[in-house]
Enzyme design. Structure first.
Site, PDB file in Angstrom:
ATOM      1  N   GLY A   9       0.816  -1.209   0.000  1.00 59.76           N
ATOM      2  CA  GLY A   9       0.000   0.000   0.000  1.00 59.76           C
ATOM      3  C   GLY A   9       0.847   1.255   0.000  1.00 59.76           C
ATOM      4  N   PHE A  12      -0.772   7.273   2.662  1.00 55.95           N
ATOM      5  CA  PHE A  12       0.010   8.083   3.594  1.00 55.95           C
ATOM      6  C   PHE A  12       0.905   7.219   4.484  1.00 55.95           C
ATOM      7  CE2 PHE A  12      -3.690  11.040   2.976  1.00 55.95           C
ATOM      8  CZ  PHE A  12      -2.965  12.042   2.346  1.00 55.95           C
ATOM      9  N   GLU A 167     -17.769  18.141   2.635  1.00 54.56           N
ATOM     10  CA  GLU A 167     -17.006  18.824   1.596  1.00 54.56           C
ATOM     11  C   GLU A 167     -17.655  18.654   0.226  1.00 54.56           C
ATOM     12  OE1 GLU A 167     -12.712  18.421   3.937  1.00 54.56           O
ATOM     13  OE2 GLU A 167     -13.230  17.020   2.327  1.00 54.56           O
ATOM     14  N   ALA A 310      -5.574  11.029   7.896  1.00 56.57           N
ATOM     15  CA  ALA A 310      -4.236  11.086   7.318  1.00 56.57           C
ATOM     16  C   ALA A 310      -3.152  11.195   8.376  1.00 56.57           C
ATOM     17  CB  ALA A 310      -4.145  12.258   6.340  1.00 56.57           C
ATOM     18  N   GLN A 311      -3.338  12.061   9.369  1.00 53.12           N
ATOM     19  CA  GLN A 311      -2.288  12.279  10.359  1.00 53.12           C
ATOM     20  C   GLN A 311      -1.933  11.012  11.141  1.00 53.12           C
ATOM     21  OE1 GLN A 311      -0.002  14.398  11.458  1.00 53.12           O
ATOM     22  NE2 GLN A 311      -0.369  15.687   9.687  1.00 53.12           N
TER      23      GLN A 311
END
Length: 432
Positions: A9, A12, A167, A310-311
């Protein structure tokens, strides 16, 4: 000493693990089904014509070759199985990949929660191909409205009140309220209907109450029909049934109602926890498998689950790589500690919400500017950052005429073909 590390993978988590190990001189093989890495937080911008798909995609071979290490490789393939006894990763292309250590970072996909018809008829935006499909359907629908009767409407239902759903709905609402009068003068604002359905009693559940209220107000101000406490019971080709017995005629359903493990992971022989995620120890080592780590959205530490954002993924990828290096230096395991840097979501132009650790919150233009800056800075590659910045700036200053600067293709009635990401039918298009 560990020599060979295989990372499954290139999201991120996989990117950060690869960077750390390549810098330390390990022989790293990165495996992904795509030849590029996609910046998923901006896929909704591709789906609504704000960005080109190339702005948020970065070639993985370039990523691998640009690392500080010289022993990195990339294989474009799908993982079909993992032989933990013989330490082999089996793929659909090429010979099995041997490893000394393995990092699973395959991410997650949409979760349809077993709702009838959702997988077959709803669209998702978890990949570049899927975002392009949604873009083509939206702009084709608007073009078809220009030759329809005055009573004709194009209805988009967004399912899910998390960041992706908010969004997407907010951007579509701006098309409805600001762009249509300028770009499509023959249409009325009511020609495009945007509905957001969320089964909970609030939007953006992880955020502070103040931010949830602000988000709801901003979406409704932009013309979004927000329906809280509304669960989807069934999705059909042209309508949706809700759990309260009501129904809605729809032209497009965009599914943003949560993520789940990729189905094939269940065949890899890993211990699975909630949502099909791979169970890990506090140091991110897979339970019962000392040579395997799992990071990012695909992993879960049962006693301390982390948000699938993500973080956490970035930090987990770095930590797993450092655990491998530390073990080769004779050091013991170290539990992963998430450093929460804050959470953000954008609602539309000049409107976003940001929540920092400790409870401080920001809304409006300052939050939106911060959101733009963080996302542009996180893109891979200077060229991508510049392209995305230019397109974002042009769209901002030329709005609303820039609403269709990047347009979709026209969907036809030709036979469909399966999408390589989801396996669902791909709407055929006709180049303009």
């Amino acid at each position: 000493m560990t020599q060979r590390v295989v990372i499954v993978g290139a999201g991120f988590a996989g990117q950060h693990a690869h960077t750390e190990l390549a810098r330390a001189g390990y022989e790293v093989t990165l495996v992904d089904r795509h030849p590029y890495a996609t910046f998923q937080p901006l896929l909704y911008q591709v789906a609504t014509g704000g960005l080109n798909p190339g702005d948020i995609a970065y070639p993985l071979r370039r990523f691998v070759s640009a690392g500080k290490g010289h022993r990195a490789k990339f294989r474009r393939a799908m993982v079909t199985g993992i032989d933990t006894e013989n330490k082999l990763v089996e793929t659909n292309r090429g010979a099995p990949l041997p490893y000394d250590k393995l990092i699973l970072a395959q991410g997650a996909g949409p979760n349809f929660f077993g709702i009838p018809g959702a997988q077959e008829h709803a669209r998702t935006i978890y990949s570049r191909a899927e975002a392009l499909q949604v873009r083509d359907l939206i702009f084709s629908g608007l073009e078809q409205l220009t030759t329809g009767g005055p009573e004709r409407r194009y209805t988009v239902l967004v399912v899910g009140g998390g960041a992706t759903g908010v969004e997407m709905a907010g951007t579509l609402a701006e098309l409805k309220s600001e762009a249509i009068p300028v770009v499509y003068p023959e249409l009325s604002q009511d020609s495009l209907r945007v509905v957001l359905a969320e089964m909970a009693d609030t939007l953006l559940a992880p955020f502070a109450t103040r931010l949830q209220r602000y988000t709801l107000h901003e979406l409704r101000k932009r013309g979004v029909d927000v329906r809280l406490k509304t669960a989807v019971a069934e999705v059909r080709a042209d309508s949706v049934d809700f759990a309260d017995g009501s129904s809605l005629d729809v032209d497009l359903v965009i599914w943003a109602s949560g993520v789940g493990a990729h189905p094939e992971v269940s065949e890899w022989g890993m211990p699975l926890g909630r949502g099909g995620r791979v169970e890990v120890e506090p140091n991110l080592q897979v339970k019962g498998l000392p040579d395997v780590f799992a990071v990012g959205d695909c992993a879960i530490e049962p006693d301390s689950p982390l948000p699938q954002l993500a973080q956490p993924a970035m930090q987990m990828g770095t930590h797993a790589a450092r655990e491998i290096v530390a073990a080769d230096s004779g050091l013991g395991p170290t539990a992963f500690a998430y450093d929460d840097k804050g959470t953000m979501a954008t609602i539309g132009r000049n409107s976003a919400v940001v929540q920092f650790p400790g409870g401080r919150t920001v809304t409006g233009f300052p939050a939106w500017a911060l959101w733009v800056g963080v996302h542009l800075a996180t893109l891979l590659g200077g060229r991508n950052r510049i392209q995305a910045m230019v397109n974002t700036a042009a769209r901002y200053f030329a709005w609303p005429r820039s609403a269709t600067t990047i347009v979709g293709d026209v969907v036809t009635d030709e036979p469909t073909r399966p999408d390589p990401d989801s396996g669902r039918p791909t709407p055929p298009v006709q180049n303009e």
